[in-house]
Design a protein around this motif. Structure first.
Motif, short mmCIF file in Angstrom:
data_model
loop_
_atom_site.label_atom_id
_atom_site.label_comp_id
_atom_site.label_asym_id
_atom_site.label_seq_id
_atom_site.Cartn_x
_atom_site.Cartn_y
_atom_site.Cartn_z
N LEU A 38 0.82 -1.21 0.00
CA LEU A 38 0.00 0.00 0.00
C LEU A 38 0.86 1.26 0.00
N ASP A 39 1.98 1.21 0.69
CA ASP A 39 2.89 2.37 0.68
C ASP A 39 3.48 2.61 -0.69
N ASP A 40 3.72 1.53 -1.43
CA ASP A 40 4.31 1.65 -2.77
C ASP A 40 3.30 2.02 -3.84
N ALA A 41 2.01 1.80 -3.56
CA ALA A 41 0.98 2.04 -4.56
C ALA A 41 0.75 3.53 -4.78
N ASP A 42 0.35 3.87 -5.99
CA ASP A 42 -0.05 5.24 -6.30
C ASP A 42 -1.34 5.52 -5.53
N PRO A 43 -1.39 6.61 -4.73
CA PRO A 43 -2.60 6.90 -3.95
C PRO A 43 -3.87 6.91 -4.79
N ALA A 44 -3.76 7.34 -6.03
CA ALA A 44 -4.94 7.39 -6.89
C ALA A 44 -5.46 6.00 -7.23
N ASP A 45 -4.61 5.00 -7.07
CA ASP A 45 -4.99 3.64 -7.43
C ASP A 45 -5.66 2.87 -6.29
N VAL A 46 -5.69 3.47 -5.12
CA VAL A 46 -6.28 2.76 -3.97
C VAL A 46 -7.37 3.59 -3.30
N GLN A 47 -8.11 4.33 -4.10
CA GLN A 47 -9.20 5.15 -3.56
C GLN A 47 -10.57 4.53 -3.79
N ASP A 48 -10.59 3.32 -4.31
CA ASP A 48 -11.87 2.65 -4.49
C ASP A 48 -11.70 1.16 -4.21
N GLU A 49 -12.81 0.45 -4.14
CA GLU A 49 -12.78 -0.97 -3.81
C GLU A 49 -11.96 -1.77 -4.81
N GLN A 50 -12.13 -1.46 -6.09
CA GLN A 50 -11.43 -2.22 -7.11
C GLN A 50 -9.92 -2.07 -6.99
N GLY A 51 -9.47 -0.86 -6.68
CA GLY A 51 -8.04 -0.62 -6.55
C GLY A 51 -7.44 -1.38 -5.39
N ILE A 52 -8.12 -1.36 -4.24
CA ILE A 52 -7.65 -2.11 -3.07
C ILE A 52 -7.62 -3.60 -3.36
N ARG A 53 -8.68 -4.09 -3.99
CA ARG A 53 -8.72 -5.52 -4.33
C ARG A 53 -7.56 -5.90 -5.24
N ARG A 54 -7.24 -5.05 -6.20
CA ARG A 54 -6.13 -5.36 -7.12
C ARG A 54 -4.82 -5.48 -6.35
N VAL A 55 -4.58 -4.53 -5.43
CA VAL A 55 -3.34 -4.58 -4.65
C VAL A 55 -3.27 -5.88 -3.85
N LEU A 56 -4.34 -6.22 -3.18
CA LEU A 56 -4.34 -7.41 -2.33
C LEU A 56 -4.26 -8.70 -3.14
N GLU A 57 -4.97 -8.75 -4.24
CA GLU A 57 -4.94 -9.96 -5.07
C GLU A 57 -3.60 -10.11 -5.77
N ASP A 58 -2.96 -9.00 -6.12
CA ASP A 58 -1.62 -9.07 -6.72
C ASP A 58 -0.59 -9.62 -5.74
N LEU A 59 -0.87 -9.49 -4.44
CA LEU A 59 0.02 -10.05 -3.43
C LEU A 59 -0.19 -11.55 -3.24
N GLY A 60 -1.23 -12.10 -3.88
CA GLY A 60 -1.47 -13.53 -3.80
C GLY A 60 -2.68 -13.93 -2.98
N TYR A 61 -3.43 -12.97 -2.44
CA TYR A 61 -4.62 -13.29 -1.67
C TYR A 61 -5.79 -13.51 -2.64
N THR A 62 -6.44 -14.63 -2.52
CA THR A 62 -7.48 -14.99 -3.47
C THR A 62 -8.73 -14.13 -3.27
N PRO A 63 -9.51 -13.90 -4.35
CA PRO A 63 -10.67 -13.01 -4.26
C PRO A 63 -11.66 -13.38 -3.16
N ASP A 64 -11.82 -14.67 -2.87
CA ASP A 64 -12.79 -15.07 -1.86
C ASP A 64 -12.32 -14.77 -0.44
N THR A 65 -11.06 -14.37 -0.26
CA THR A 65 -10.55 -14.04 1.08
C THR A 65 -10.42 -12.54 1.28
N VAL A 66 -10.72 -11.75 0.26
CA VAL A 66 -10.56 -10.29 0.30
C VAL A 66 -11.92 -9.61 0.33
#
Length: 209
Positions: A129-157
């Motif tokens: 989250l610190d490395d992400a562009d702030p504009a990319d984590v201002q909505d649900e989809q952006g947060i989900r992308r960050v978390l899923e890119d880390l390897g957390y599956t959609p059903d756990t996020v």
């Protein structure tokens, strides 16, 4: 054992695994990887199920497993009231029904091993989250992308909008035990805690009954 907390920026873990700092790239294998070793007997007790879950988790996240290898993995207590009442060093509230009114915020307790694994995952998320562009984590989809890119599956996020730019989120890491949650409106802290007793999983209930 009480929940832990990770502060973003410094990515410092303050309980369970003191001084833990993890790179964002660790644990590339997704948490939904293989489970117990092939040919092993099916678990039949709570302890065996917990051990099988830890084995599955540790195979999927070897860097986390290594950091917490020597931390005890004993069973957690049934529940912790710390989220539903003031901490021991806080004065009692003026309202004597404070604990009752906030009972919906109570979470199950976590063991030292679960807390350590949870804080290791929280450190990974904090760094991403610190490395992400702030504009990319201002909505649900952006947060989900960050978390899923880390390897957390959609059903756990889980992520939900909280205002124009605020997003509340939580992750349940299979086999690790605790939940990891945060809110972009309060970016300095990420919490590690048990599931909510009210039956909402890792997402804090909207209110009591």
């Amino acid at each position: 054992m009480r929940a832990g907390r990770v502060r973003r920026g410094a990515v410092a873990v303050v309980a369970g695994c003191a001084g833990l700092v993890l790179a964002v790239g660790c644990g590339e294998e997704r948490a939904g990887g293989s489970g117990a070793p092939s040919g092993s007997a099916s678990p039949s007790t709570a302890e065996e199920y917990a051990e099988a879950a830890r084995t599955k988790h540790d195979r999927a996240w070897p860097d986390v497993a290594e950091k917490c290898r020597d931390v005890p993995t004993g069973p957690a207590a049934a529940a912790s009231p710390s989220d539903g009442r003031p901490a021991d060093d806080e004065p009692p509230p003026e309202n004597p029904k404070y604990a009752e009114n906030h009972a919906y915020k109570q979470t199950t307790d976590v063991s030292a091993g679960e807390l350590c694994r949870g804080e290791a995952h929280a450190a990974r998320i904090a760094a991403a989250l610190d490395d992400a562009d702030p504009a990319d984590v201002q909505d649900e989809q952006g947060i989900r992308r960050v978390l899923e890119d880390l390897g957390y599956t959609p059903d756990t996020v889980n992520a939900r909008q909280a205002g124009a730019s605020g997003v509340g989120w939580d992750v349940r890491v299979g086999g690790a035990g605790p939940c990891i949650s945060g809110n972009t409106d309060w970016p300095g802290e990420i919490d590690v805690h048990g599931v909510y007793i009210e039956g909402t999983g890792c997402t804090e209930p909207a209110g009591g009954h």
